[in-house]
Design an enzyme around this catalytic site. Structure first.
Site, PDB file in Angstrom:
ATOM      1  N   ALA A  22     -13.489  12.494  20.005  1.00 26.11           N
ATOM      2  CA  ALA A  22     -14.672  11.658  19.723  1.00 26.11           C
ATOM      3  C   ALA A  22     -15.294  11.167  21.033  1.00 26.11           C
ATOM      4  CB  ALA A  22     -14.261  10.471  18.854  1.00 26.11           C
ATOM      5  N   ARG A  60       1.101  -5.280  -4.967  1.00 27.00           N
ATOM      6  CA  ARG A  60       0.943  -6.170  -3.811  1.00 27.00           C
ATOM      7  C   ARG A  60       1.269  -7.616  -4.183  1.00 27.00           C
ATOM      8  NH1 ARG A  60      -1.165  -3.814   0.726  1.00 27.00           N
ATOM      9  NH2 ARG A  60      -2.904  -2.362   0.594  1.00 27.00           N
ATOM     10  N   GLY A 119       0.823  -1.219   0.000  1.00 29.47           N
ATOM     11  CA  GLY A 119       0.000   0.000   0.000  1.00 29.47           C
ATOM     12  C   GLY A 119       0.852   1.263   0.000  1.00 29.47           C
ATOM     13  N   ILE A 141      -0.094   4.098   6.386  1.00 25.11           N
ATOM     14  CA  ILE A 141      -0.940   4.961   7.219  1.00 25.11           C
ATOM     15  C   ILE A 141      -1.379   4.231   8.488  1.00 25.11           C
ATOM     16  CG2 ILE A 141      -1.779   6.314   5.271  1.00 25.11           C
ATOM     17  CD1 ILE A 141      -4.440   4.719   5.482  1.00 25.11           C
ATOM     18  N   ASP A 142      -1.285   2.894   8.492  1.00 23.44           N
ATOM     19  CA  ASP A 142      -1.830   2.107   9.611  1.00 23.44           C
ATOM     20  C   ASP A 142      -0.998   2.241  10.901  1.00 23.44           C
ATOM     21  OD1 ASP A 142      -3.527   1.306   7.632  1.00 23.44           O
ATOM     22  OD2 ASP A 142      -2.801  -0.759   7.506  1.00 23.44           O
ATOM     23  N   GLY A 148       5.102  -1.469   4.059  1.00 26.99           N
ATOM     24  CA  GLY A 148       4.529  -1.620   5.395  1.00 26.99           C
ATOM     25  C   GLY A 148       4.991  -2.900   6.061  1.00 26.99           C
ATOM     26  N   ASP A 149       4.231  -3.306   7.041  1.00 29.62           N
ATOM     27  CA  ASP A 149       4.561  -4.470   7.862  1.00 29.62           C
ATOM     28  C   ASP A 149       4.866  -5.721   7.018  1.00 29.62           C
ATOM     29  OD1 ASP A 149       4.476  -5.826  10.532  1.00 29.62           O
ATOM     30  OD2 ASP A 149       2.828  -6.879   9.556  1.00 29.62           O
TER      31      ASP A 149
END
Ligand code: F6P
Length: 317
Positions: free
Chosen positions: A187, A71, A10, A126-127, A101-102
């Site tokens: 929130a 991916r 991603g 972004i995670d 990412g991971d």
């Protein structure tokens, strides 16, 4: 020195800014840089070419990645090592600068290390879900995108009171992004896949917020099970209208925040210096808010747990 930049998995806001910085460094020291089009899948097919400096400079503040990603688990396929080494030899590539990412960092880095392919990885998602690093590039920008949307929702919530707003973030099955957004936007509730909750508790909490403040805001991570059912059942339990907004992929492709622009440049400078000093396998990680080079592959595995103290604070537990 000739570096090939590869984006895998991603994309995340900040990748273009990082590439722009790396090109600048390389130019200053008369080094060469090429980019793999379509991640490792493209690289194995020989798609390593010049990067358009002007385009990257224009896009440095925009999300996404000018160098397309993939991916596809291309390196897991038979003959991948020989293909990769062949392409690197043909294009005279000395090392890889890898964005991912991971999944990329856990699966691809150990392979490259075994194959003796020099590589420095920059964690980008972004995670913000990489065990061993407390920050991943793009997370701050994705939070800012959510804040912009929530500001709009709060404006209309104030103007026409009596409603419950559910904002669904990306984040996969990690609640870090949703929690970061919920905590910083004030929130009334946050739902993440890692921590269970009861629907009657949620209904009661949101109803109280509507009674006290005129409206309620719940932030939900996309990985929470049965979100649609939850959204359907809250009105039945509360008697209050619920409006559901999904941030979707626009959250991943949003503009790059100041923080991520700085992180992108600092990460690249560390990676460049690592190559120059002969490091062959490394990952740039953040430890207690400071970037540093981790030599070798990341050994820490497993899932990252969202900060329970902040989760409990948002939810009034
Ligand atoms: O890159 C991370 C991420 O954006 C997650 O937040 C999300 O769940 C996933 O990727 C979406 O993947 P895709 O772009 O393949 O739909």
């Amino acid at each position: 020195m000739k570096t090939c930049i590869v984006v895998s998995g991603g994309d995340a806001p900040g990748i273009n800014a990082a590439i722009e910085c790396y090109l600048r460094l390389a130019r200053r020291h008369a080094d060469q840089v090429v980019g793999a089009q379509d991640g490792f899948q493209g690289l194995l097919a020989g798609h390593a070419r010049e990067i358009d400096r002007a385009a990257i400079s224009l896009l440095a503040g925009r999300g996404g990645s000018w160098l397309r990603s993939s991916r596809e688990p291309a390196l897991g396929k038979a003959g991948a090592r020989e293909k990769l080494l062949g392409v690197m030899r043909d294009h005279q590539i000395d090392n890889l600068l890898l964005f991912g990412g991971d999944g990329t960092i856990r699966t691809i880095m150990p392979l490259l290390e075994t194959w003796d392919v020099p590589c420095v990885a920059l964690p980008t998602t972004i995670d913000n879900d990489l065990a061993g690093s407390d920050y991943t590039l793009g997370h701050d920008s994705a939070c800012n995108y959510a804040f912009h949307t929530i500001n709009g929702i709060k404006a209309t919530a104030h103007a026409l009171p009596g409603r419950i707003f559910v904002v669904e973030t990306l984040g996969g099955d990690c609640g870090n992004l949703a929690l970061a957004v919920a905590y910083a936007s004030g929130a009334d509730a946050v739902l993440v896949p890692e921590y269970d909750f009861r629907l009657d508790w949620l209904a009661d909490r949101l109803n109280t917020a509507v009674a006290e403040n005129g409206a309620a805001l719940a932030v939900v991570c996309e990985g929470v099970k049965n979100i649609e059912r939850i959204v359907e059942e809250i009105p039945e339990l509360t008697g209050t209208r619920v409006r559901h907004s999904k941030l979707g992929h626009a959250q991943r492709g949003g503009d790059v925040s100041h923080h991520d622009r700085v992180v992108a440049r600092d990460m690249c400078r560390l990676a460049y210096d690592a190559f120059k000093s002969g490091v062959s396998t490394a990952t740039v990680i953040s430890v207690q808010g400071r970037l540093r080079l981790h030599i070798g592959t990341l050994s820490e595995g497993g899932r990252v747990q969202p900060d329970y103290d902040r989760y409990a604070f948002v939810n009034g537990l």
